[in-house]
Design a protein around this motif. Structure first.
Motif, PDB file in Angstrom:
ATOM      1  N   ARG A  10       0.965  -1.205  -0.135  1.00 59.31           N
ATOM      2  CA  ARG A  10      -0.031  -0.001  -0.023  1.00 59.31           C
ATOM      3  C   ARG A  10       0.988   1.158   0.012  1.00 59.31           C
ATOM      4  NH1 ARG A  10       0.259   2.709   4.734  1.00 59.31           N
ATOM      5  NH2 ARG A  10       0.612   1.383   6.584  1.00 59.31           N
ATOM      6  N   ASP A  11       0.360   2.382  -0.233  1.00 59.25           N
ATOM      7  CA  ASP A  11       1.165   3.759  -0.412  1.00 59.25           C
ATOM      8  C   ASP A  11       1.167   4.021   1.138  1.00 59.25           C
ATOM      9  OD1 ASP A  11       1.653   4.773  -2.993  1.00 59.25           O
ATOM     10  OD2 ASP A  11      -0.576   4.264  -2.989  1.00 59.25           O
ATOM     11  N   ALA A  12       2.355   4.485   1.314  1.00 62.07           N
ATOM     12  CA  ALA A  12       2.893   5.221   2.749  1.00 62.07           C
ATOM     13  C   ALA A  12       1.885   6.335   3.154  1.00 62.07           C
ATOM     14  CB  ALA A  12       4.190   5.237   2.894  1.00 62.07           C
ATOM     15  N   ASP A  13       1.824   6.517   4.630  1.00 58.50           N
ATOM     16  CA  ASP A  13       1.129   7.998   4.697  1.00 58.50           C
ATOM     17  C   ASP A  13       1.991   8.424   6.237  1.00 58.50           C
ATOM     18  OD1 ASP A  13       0.038   6.594   7.186  1.00 58.50           O
ATOM     19  OD2 ASP A  13      -1.470   5.729   5.913  1.00 58.50           O
ATOM     20  N   ARG A  14       1.372   9.705   6.418  1.00 54.79           N
ATOM     21  CA  ARG A  14       2.192  10.491   7.647  1.00 54.79           C
ATOM     22  C   ARG A  14       2.061   9.578   8.983  1.00 54.79           C
ATOM     23  NH1 ARG A  14       1.631  14.647  11.485  1.00 54.79           N
ATOM     24  NH2 ARG A  14       3.115  16.275  11.357  1.00 54.79           N
ATOM     25  N   ALA A  18       6.167   6.348  12.808  1.00 61.98           N
ATOM     26  CA  ALA A  18       7.226   5.418  13.744  1.00 61.98           C
ATOM     27  C   ALA A  18       7.491   4.132  13.264  1.00 61.98           C
ATOM     28  CB  ALA A  18       6.520   5.204  15.141  1.00 61.98           C
ATOM     29  N   ALA A  19       6.643   3.648  12.482  1.00 65.48           N
ATOM     30  CA  ALA A  19       7.038   2.138  11.871  1.00 65.48           C
ATOM     31  C   ALA A  19       8.193   2.357  11.030  1.00 65.48           C
ATOM     32  CB  ALA A  19       5.688   1.591  11.189  1.00 65.48           C
ATOM     33  N   LEU A  20       8.320   3.233  10.094  1.00 63.43           N
ATOM     34  CA  LEU A  20       9.450   3.516   9.092  1.00 63.43           C
ATOM     35  C   LEU A  20      10.618   3.861   9.834  1.00 63.43           C
ATOM     36  CD1 LEU A  20       7.385   5.568   6.539  1.00 63.43           C
ATOM     37  CD2 LEU A  20       8.167   3.212   6.261  1.00 63.43           C
ATOM     38  N   MET A  68       5.746   6.483  -2.279  1.00 57.10           N
ATOM     39  CA  MET A  68       6.509   5.692  -1.210  1.00 57.10           C
ATOM     40  C   MET A  68       5.237   4.711  -1.221  1.00 57.10           C
ATOM     41  SD  MET A  68       8.003   6.466   2.736  1.00 57.10           S
ATOM     42  CE  MET A  68       9.016   5.237   3.306  1.00 57.10           C
ATOM     43  N   VAL A  69       5.854   3.286  -1.187  1.00 59.28           N
ATOM     44  CA  VAL A  69       5.156   2.143  -1.178  1.00 59.28           C
ATOM     45  C   VAL A  69       5.808   1.203   0.042  1.00 59.28           C
ATOM     46  CG1 VAL A  69       4.419  -0.035  -2.166  1.00 59.28           C
ATOM     47  CG2 VAL A  69       4.231   2.145  -3.592  1.00 59.28           C
ATOM     48  N   VAL A  82      11.075   3.782  -2.211  1.00 57.12           N
ATOM     49  CA  VAL A  82      10.540   5.294  -2.679  1.00 57.12           C
ATOM     50  C   VAL A  82      10.718   5.374  -4.235  1.00 57.12           C
ATOM     51  CG1 VAL A  82      11.035   7.755  -2.387  1.00 57.12           C
ATOM     52  CG2 VAL A  82      10.983   6.107  -0.367  1.00 57.12           C
ATOM     53  N   PHE A  83      10.132   5.987  -5.009  1.00 56.68           N
ATOM     54  CA  PHE A  83      10.403   6.039  -6.310  1.00 56.68           C
ATOM     55  C   PHE A  83       9.833   7.393  -6.908  1.00 56.68           C
ATOM     56  CE2 PHE A  83       7.174   2.735  -5.917  1.00 56.68           C
ATOM     57  CZ  PHE A  83       6.004   3.276  -6.426  1.00 56.68           C
ATOM     58  N   SER A  84      10.583   8.102  -7.835  1.00 55.57           N
ATOM     59  CA  SER A  84      10.134   9.275  -8.474  1.00 55.57           C
ATOM     60  C   SER A  84      10.345   9.455  -9.776  1.00 55.57           C
ATOM     61  CB  SER A  84      10.915  10.552  -7.640  1.00 55.57           C
ATOM     62  OG  SER A  84      12.335  10.362  -7.905  1.00 55.57           O
TER      63      SER A  84
END
Length: 205
Positions: A10-14, A18-20, A68-69, A82-84
């Motif tokens: 899934r896509d990351a969020d704010r 803490a987990a990241l 960011m996935v 992370v990809f752009s």
């Protein structure tokens, strides 16, 4: 034998801050025994607080060309990438997808997590008409390098890093033909920053 825990993307969020932090710290700790190159890379790693990580996620996730996935198993983030989107050069329209992170918890390696994350990045690149995928991986990360080489990535560049203050000092010294002058200018800038921070802190009280 119990079935393996399924892994979903899934896509990351704010709220993942803490987990990241935990994931990045676990991956950094796992690389400590990989030689002098790893030691050099560790010098660039500083574990942030949750507030800082949340603010950084706001900045990065707010960029329209960046995603960011994360890979999740039993509600735990066990991988991330992370990809752009960019152009190959500033003066060409050849579109490229730049993958700047492939983090996988050591506890979940050999589970195809990296393949799942990279596949998500590749599909995003295809959806946006990217002709080339570029992966930027720390020099000491031997397993990711082996994996990328195995699936066809070739080395096209070398990435180097230096502290901004050190670079400024050295370049100023060369420009003025005086190392001492460069150091003096860098010290003055540091003192000005500290004075500004102190004034800011006093204003907030």
């Amino acid at each position: 034998m119990s079935a393996r825990t399924p892994i979903v993307l899934r896509d990351a969020d704010r709220d993942d801050a803490a987990a990241l932090i935990a994931l990045w710290s676990e991956c950094a700790a796992a690389s400590l025994d990989e030689g002098s190159e790893a030691f050099t890379q560790q010098a660039l790693w500083r574990e942030p607080g949750v507030a800082e990580a949340s603010a950084a996620l706001d900045i990065n996730l707010g960029q329209p060309n960046k995603r960011m996935v994360v890979a999740v198993a039993d509600d735990e983030i066990v991988g991330a990438t992370v990809f752009s989107l960019n152009t190959l050069t500033p003066i060409s329209l050849t579109r490229v997808l730049i993958v700047t992170e492939i983090q996988v918890s050591p506890r979940f390696r050999r589970r195809s997590v990296a393949s799942m994350l990279l596949s998500a990045a590749a599909h995003h690149g295809e959806d946006n008409n990217c002709e080339i995928v570029v992966a930027s991986i720390p020099a000491h990360s031997r397993e990711p390098h082996r994996y990328l080489a195995k699936i066809g990535f070739n080395q096209i560049a070398i990435v180097r890093a230096i502290q901004a203050s050190k670079l400024t000092s050295r370049l100023t010294g060369k420009a003025t033909n005086s190392r001492d002058t460069g150091k003096l200018i860098a010290v003055r800038r540091t003192l000005r920053r500290r004075q500004a921070d102190a004034l800011g802190a006093g204003t907030r009280r």
